[in-house]
Scaffold this motif. Structure first.
Motif: not given
Length: 496
Positions: A213-214, A219-227
């Motif tokens: 989850l993001d 900071f500490l974000n995921l390497s992918y976002q909502f599609d």
């Protein structure tokens, strides 16, 4: 040999689906099964003071039938928990859209741990801890449910299917207290030990918060976002973010229907909420009347000669929710079928599923109006499909039909309104005390279900309009290609 980044993201997302499904199956909706441990709480002398005949004799009654006030305290705890499960989801959804899924999930972990530890330490003199348990675990479960639903936005084509997997897993969590009762009755484990085990699941929630989850912090974000590819198919005329930002005054956004207000005031969204809330009364009323209805059918009919039928069919009814783990994804798969190709197919899938749900609710109402012993098993089967499709269908529609950036708020508001509107069922309870006149309550529900056919006509109208638009777009493309070909031929002739 290195693995492509997008491939690694796919594996991580799929692992997240499995992990989050296990989580939601363990902790999301346990409040709905809390009444299964009323007897265990009574044996533990929780609110035992309410079983005293009088202050003069100070005699404690052991018969459960004589402890009505004690049972009422347990029921009040459940009722309070159900309120905190449904009503705050609107705030949960708004916080998800403002701060991100992970932020809300971290808050829910605190409530989860406190809730289960409070039940573990509940004892005579600290009876109020069961209220803390039901409120805190209900709110935590609500946060877990909405955040998990919102995480389906990491997917595009399979978003409806993923959301219904989560729905099916969430339905399962309602049976845990019934399982706890069986284990405790057989002296396999104590309630306190179970509570400590379930409190420890907060570690699982914490790990998934950072792995899958993001949030909106840098900071500490995921390497992918909502599609957001799904939005291109869903919205024919998408609004630009600049248009929304230019209207900074909140009241201008409302009356000009900018941003989320465009979708909150959408007739489709409003009717989906009303459709879901009305049909939910059917399944809720069936759950409320199931035990007394079976008791009247079997225990009051001497010709049947089987006093254990009531318990047997009640257990079958409670454990039948396990079928949701298969039925919900099947509904999601149907909604996703060819939906990525065009908007017309998406609307057609929604229409078919909503019609099926509506018909199932009508059948349940008719069967319960003319209830008999032959109706019990068919009712169990019908309730399996109705509860699963009803829970998964509208949720899948919200996450696929409306823009990704508003999924949290739209989901939260939908389930909050369901919680508010299904209070109608409490007004029907007095009509269910006399089983021979139970048909009156079901007749009222049947009338309500018939009224929401308006929603089905609404979706049918959308499908017809989209079919016309698709045909018009096709004709424009054909005309454009024809003009291009004609221009090309004229150029060739000129040159010759």
């Amino acid at each position: 040999m290195s693995i492509d980044t997008s491939t690694k993201h796919i594996y991580r997302k799929r692992l997240g689906v499995i992990w989050l499904s296990v989580e939601i199956a363990l902790v999301s909706s346990t409040i709905f099964g809390f009444n299964a441990i009323f007897e265990i709480l009574s044996k533990g002398h929780i609110y035992d003071s309410y079983c005293i005949i009088s202050n003069e004799t100070n005699v404690t009654i052991n018969s459960n039938e004589s402890c009505d006030e004690q049972q009422k305290k347990y029921q009040e705890a459940v009722a309070l928990g159900l309120i905190f499960y449904n009503l705050p989801t609107v705030l949960v959804g708004i916080c998800i859209d403002l701060f991100g899924i992970r932020s809300v999930k971290l808050i829910s972990i605190i409530f989860h741990v406190i809730g289960w530890l409070s039940l573990g330490f509940a004892q005579p003199g600290q009876d109020h801890l069961i209220f803390i348990h039901t409120v805190f675990t209900a709110f935590s479960g609500s946060c877990t449910m909405v955040t998990t639903y919102a995480s389906s936005a990491y997917f595009s084509r399979s978003r409806a299917f993923i959301s219904t997997i989560f729905t099916g897993a969430g339905i399962i969590s309602g049976i845990w207290f019934a399982i706890f009762q069986i284990l405790i009755d057989n002296n396999k484990i104590s309630l306190r030990q179970i509570c400590f085990i379930w409190a420890s699941f907060g570690v699982l929630l914490l790990i998934s918060s950072f792995l899958f989850l993001d949030w909106k912090f840098p900071f500490l974000n995921l390497s992918y976002q909502f599609d957001t590819k799904q939005d291109e198919i869903t919205t024919r005329n998408p609004e630009s973010s600049e248009t929304i930002n230019n209207e900074k005054k909140w009241y201008k956004r409302i009356y000009k229907r900018l941003g989320i207000w465009k979708y909150l005031t959408s007739p489709l969204y409003i009717m989906i909420v009303l459709f879901l809330s009305t049909l939910f009364i059917t399944t809720d009323l069936l759950a409320i009347t199931w035990y007394p209805m079976n008791y009247d059918l079997y225990n009051h009919d001497a010709s049947l000669g089987n006093v254990h039928q009531t318990t047997k069919y009640t257990n079958a009814f409670n454990f039948s929710i396990l079928s949701g783990i298969f039925i919900c994804p099947a509904a999601g798969y149907f909604l996703d079928f060819r939906a990525h190709q065009n908007r017309k197919q998406k609307i057609l899938n929604i229409l078919i599923l909503q019609i099926l749900t509506w018909l199932l609710c009508i059948i349940i109402c008719l069967v319960c109006m003319f209830i008999s012993t032959k109706s019990i098993i068919p009712l169990i089967i019908l309730s399996c499909f109705t509860r699963s499709i009803l829970s998964s269908g509208p949720q899948a529609i919200v996450v696929t039909y409306f823009p990704t950036r508003y999924i949290g708020t739209l989901t939260g508001i939908m389930w909050t309104m369901v919680g508010v509107l299904t209070f109608v069922q409490y007004g029907l309870v007095p009509l269910t005390t006399d089983i021979s006149k139970l048909w009156r309550a079901w007749l009222i529900v049947l009338i309500l279900v018939l009224i929401v056919i308006i929603h089905l006509f609404q979706i049918l109208r959308l499908y017809i309009e989209e079919k016309r638009n698709t045909q018009a777009d096709k004709e424009k493309v054909d005309e454009k290609e024809k003009n291009i070909e004609q221009s090309f031929n004229e150029i060739i002739i000129t040159r010759l």
